[in-house]
Design a protein around this motif. Sequence first.
Motif, PDB file in Angstrom:
ATOM      1  N   ILE A  41       0.843  -1.203   0.000  1.00  0.00           N
ATOM      2  CA  ILE A  41       0.000   0.000   0.000  1.00  0.00           C
ATOM      3  C   ILE A  41       0.872   1.244   0.000  1.00  0.00           C
ATOM      4  CG2 ILE A  41      -0.252   0.217   2.517  1.00  0.00           C
ATOM      5  CD1 ILE A  41      -3.275   0.757   1.968  1.00  0.00           C
ATOM      6  N   SER A  42       2.095   1.109   0.484  1.00  0.00           N
ATOM      7  CA  SER A  42       3.037   2.227   0.498  1.00  0.00           C
ATOM      8  C   SER A  42       3.904   2.177  -0.763  1.00  0.00           C
ATOM      9  CB  SER A  42       3.929   2.146   1.751  1.00  0.00           C
ATOM     10  OG  SER A  42       5.100   2.899   1.543  1.00  0.00           O
ATOM     11  N   THR A  43       3.704   3.186  -1.625  1.00  0.00           N
ATOM     12  CA  THR A  43       4.495   3.254  -2.860  1.00  0.00           C
ATOM     13  C   THR A  43       5.976   3.371  -2.528  1.00  0.00           C
ATOM     14  OG1 THR A  43       2.646   4.310  -3.968  1.00  0.00           O
ATOM     15  CG2 THR A  43       4.794   4.560  -5.015  1.00  0.00           C
ATOM     16  N   ASP A  44       6.296   4.180  -1.526  1.00  0.00           N
ATOM     17  CA  ASP A  44       7.706   4.367  -1.137  1.00  0.00           C
ATOM     18  C   ASP A  44       8.327   3.053  -0.715  1.00  0.00           C
ATOM     19  OD1 ASP A  44       7.667   6.990  -1.639  1.00  0.00           O
ATOM     20  OD2 ASP A  44       7.781   7.670   0.460  1.00  0.00           O
ATOM     21  N   ALA A  45       7.599   2.311   0.142  1.00  0.00           N
ATOM     22  CA  ALA A  45       8.144   1.043   0.657  1.00  0.00           C
ATOM     23  C   ALA A  45       8.335   0.044  -0.486  1.00  0.00           C
ATOM     24  CB  ALA A  45       7.225   0.474   1.738  1.00  0.00           C
ATOM     25  N   ALA A  46       7.366  -0.008  -1.419  1.00  0.00           N
ATOM     26  CA  ALA A  46       7.488  -0.940  -2.552  1.00  0.00           C
ATOM     27  C   ALA A  46       8.671  -0.548  -3.430  1.00  0.00           C
ATOM     28  CB  ALA A  46       6.191  -0.945  -3.362  1.00  0.00           C
ATOM     29  N   ASP A  47       8.809   0.757  -3.684  1.00  0.00           N
ATOM     30  CA  ASP A  47       9.916   1.227  -4.533  1.00  0.00           C
ATOM     31  C   ASP A  47      11.271   0.937  -3.876  1.00  0.00           C
ATOM     32  OD1 ASP A  47       8.172   2.137  -6.443  1.00  0.00           O
ATOM     33  OD2 ASP A  47       8.300   4.254  -5.871  1.00  0.00           O
ATOM     34  N   ARG A  48      11.358   1.187  -2.563  1.00  0.00           N
ATOM     35  CA  ARG A  48      12.634   0.939  -1.844  1.00  0.00           C
ATOM     36  C   ARG A  48      12.990  -0.546  -1.881  1.00  0.00           C
ATOM     37  NH1 ARG A  48      10.867   4.471   2.124  1.00  0.00           N
ATOM     38  NH2 ARG A  48      10.106   2.709   3.363  1.00  0.00           N
ATOM     39  N   ALA A  49      11.973  -1.399  -1.653  1.00  0.00           N
ATOM     40  CA  ALA A  49      12.223  -2.852  -1.648  1.00  0.00           C
ATOM     41  C   ALA A  49      12.693  -3.312  -3.028  1.00  0.00           C
ATOM     42  CB  ALA A  49      10.951  -3.593  -1.228  1.00  0.00           C
ATOM     43  N   ALA A  50      12.020  -2.812  -4.080  1.00  0.00           N
ATOM     44  CA  ALA A  50      12.394  -3.226  -5.439  1.00  0.00           C
ATOM     45  C   ALA A  50      13.807  -2.747  -5.777  1.00  0.00           C
ATOM     46  CB  ALA A  50      11.386  -2.683  -6.446  1.00  0.00           C
ATOM     47  N   ALA A  51      14.143  -1.532  -5.329  1.00  0.00           N
ATOM     48  CA  ALA A  51      15.486  -1.005  -5.603  1.00  0.00           C
ATOM     49  C   ALA A  51      16.541  -1.846  -4.873  1.00  0.00           C
ATOM     50  CB  ALA A  51      15.572   0.459  -5.160  1.00  0.00           C
ATOM     51  N   LYS A  52      16.226  -2.271  -3.647  1.00  0.00           N
ATOM     52  CA  LYS A  52      17.171  -3.091  -2.870  1.00  0.00           C
ATOM     53  C   LYS A  52      17.422  -4.433  -3.594  1.00  0.00           C
ATOM     54  CE  LYS A  52      17.803  -4.560   1.919  1.00  0.00           C
ATOM     55  NZ  LYS A  52      17.090  -5.180   3.034  1.00  0.00           N
ATOM     56  N   ILE A  53      16.334  -5.005  -4.098  1.00  0.00           N
ATOM     57  CA  ILE A  53      16.461  -6.294  -4.794  1.00  0.00           C
ATOM     58  C   ILE A  53      17.225  -6.119  -6.111  1.00  0.00           C
ATOM     59  CG2 ILE A  53      15.099  -8.069  -6.012  1.00  0.00           C
ATOM     60  CD1 ILE A  53      13.140  -7.833  -3.569  1.00  0.00           C
ATOM     61  N   ALA A  54      16.939  -5.032  -6.809  1.00  0.00           N
ATOM     62  CA  ALA A  54      17.665  -4.772  -8.059  1.00  0.00           C
ATOM     63  C   ALA A  54      19.153  -4.590  -7.768  1.00  0.00           C
ATOM     64  CB  ALA A  54      17.094  -3.538  -8.748  1.00  0.00           C
ATOM     65  N   ALA A  55      19.470  -3.918  -6.649  1.00  0.00           N
ATOM     66  CA  ALA A  55      20.883  -3.694  -6.299  1.00  0.00           C
ATOM     67  C   ALA A  55      21.599  -5.005  -5.984  1.00  0.00           C
ATOM     68  CB  ALA A  55      20.974  -2.736  -5.111  1.00  0.00           C
ATOM     69  N   MET A  56      20.815  -6.011  -5.521  1.00  0.00           N
ATOM     70  CA  MET A  56      21.400  -7.351  -5.257  1.00  0.00           C
ATOM     71  C   MET A  56      21.555  -8.154  -6.549  1.00  0.00           C
ATOM     72  SD  MET A  56      18.752  -8.680  -2.254  1.00  0.00           S
ATOM     73  CE  MET A  56      18.386 -10.125  -3.232  1.00  0.00           C
ATOM     74  N   GLY A  57      21.034  -7.613  -7.656  1.00  0.00           N
ATOM     75  CA  GLY A  57      21.113  -8.353  -8.921  1.00  0.00           C
ATOM     76  C   GLY A  57      19.831  -9.077  -9.257  1.00  0.00           C
ATOM     77  N   GLY A  58      18.771  -8.865  -8.465  1.00  0.00           N
ATOM     78  CA  GLY A  58      17.498  -9.533  -8.718  1.00  0.00           C
ATOM     79  C   GLY A  58      16.583  -8.711  -9.615  1.00  0.00           C
ATOM     80  N   THR A  59      15.435  -9.294  -9.966  1.00  0.00           N
ATOM     81  CA  THR A  59      14.452  -8.601 -10.794  1.00  0.00           C
ATOM     82  C   THR A  59      13.193  -8.391  -9.969  1.00  0.00           C
ATOM     83  OG1 THR A  59      15.317  -9.732 -12.728  1.00  0.00           O
ATOM     84  CG2 THR A  59      13.139  -8.725 -12.956  1.00  0.00           C
ATOM     85  N   ALA A  60      12.811  -7.115  -9.786  1.00  0.00           N
ATOM     86  CA  ALA A  60      11.650  -6.818  -8.943  1.00  0.00           C
ATOM     87  C   ALA A  60      10.791  -5.746  -9.589  1.00  0.00           C
ATOM     88  CB  ALA A  60      12.107  -6.347  -7.565  1.00  0.00           C
ATOM     89  N   LEU A  61       9.480  -5.916  -9.463  1.00  0.00           N
ATOM     90  CA  LEU A  61       8.508  -4.969 -10.002  1.00  0.00           C
ATOM     91  C   LEU A  61       7.724  -4.388  -8.826  1.00  0.00           C
ATOM     92  CD1 LEU A  61       6.766  -3.869 -12.450  1.00  0.00           C
ATOM     93  CD2 LEU A  61       5.381  -5.951 -12.173  1.00  0.00           C
ATOM     94  N   PRO A  62       7.897  -3.085  -8.523  1.00  0.00           N
ATOM     95  CA  PRO A  62       7.118  -2.500  -7.423  1.00  0.00           C
ATOM     96  C   PRO A  62       5.697  -2.186  -7.870  1.00  0.00           C
ATOM     97  CG  PRO A  62       8.597  -0.843  -8.367  1.00  0.00           C
ATOM     98  CD  PRO A  62       8.784  -2.099  -9.180  1.00  0.00           C
TER      99      PRO A  62
END
Length: 252
Positions: A41-62
């Motif tokens: 429900i939190s756009t910020d939290a979803a965006d931060r989580a997806a960015a963290k996963i992308a930084a680990m080399g993963g693929t994430a869609l917020p």
Amino acid sequence: MDRNREFAGKVAFISGAGSGIGLATAELLASLGARVAIGDISTDAADRAAAKIAAMGGTALPLTVDVGDHAALARAVSRIEADFGGLDLAVNNAAIPGPRVPLEDYPIEAWKAVIDIDLTAVFYALRTELPAMKRRGGGSIVNIASIAGGLGIPLTGPYAAAKHGVVGLTRVAALENATANIRINAVGPGYVETPFVMERGEDIVRAYREKHPVKRMATTAEIAEQVAFLLSDRASFVTGAYHIIDGGYSAQ
Ligand SMILES: NC(=O)c1ccc[n+]([C@@H]2O[C@H](COP(=O)([O-])OP(=O)(O)OC[C@H]3O[C@@H](n4cnc5c(N)ncnc54)[C@H](O)[C@@H]3O)[C@@H](O)[C@H]2O)c1
């Protein structure tokens, strides 16, 4: 099989993945090769989580999604199918704790809000995810319940009622889909070190630790491991189960 790529080629949707157990689960699944959709429900939290996963080399869609809104969940699943080609795995995790009040004083609106998000939203999620998994030929779902899905905990009226309901829904969904190549299970964590409980203050947190025979709360990673196991083919004969992970809490 290479366990390090256990979920390669799989697409997962995790609700409430901006924080806590959902975030740890999204990180673990992504690290094991899944492409993950982070619903919160939190756009910020979803965006931060997806960015963290992308930084680990993963693929994430917020995805900004309120699980209490059936149409928003349907839009989220359509977006996942459009972007990632289908849906294989789902973790219905988002929930709210509600105020801690005795039943006779429980505010009616707070009761309704907890039942809407912690129980009805799991029905909405199943209603949306099951057809998507059928289009894919199968899948696996984990609903995050709680020890409060099998025990009474004073002052948690609607939360405990909702979590018992999640266990019941899990069993019905598992039976209805047993021959559709879709497994549906629930997990029942004891207390876990997330904002959900840590915000209640030091005295309550200390008391929660003491209530567990192991004298601590769970880490989010410990819960994520169990969720990943149930989602994986290693749990191919497990469906309709309610797996407790509680440091011995409910053995007392
Ligand atoms: N922390 C515990 O001690 C504990 C114990 C047992 C079960 N659980 C269960 O684990 C799950 C996750 O809890 P947590 O401790 O990680 O919580 P958390 O508060 O750390 O994270 C919950 C996330 O859900 C999101 N969310 C809240 N309402 C939402 C909505 N309507 N739609 C979409 N997203 C929403 C929040 O923004 C947040 O990012 C919940 O189902 C909870 O009941 C937690």
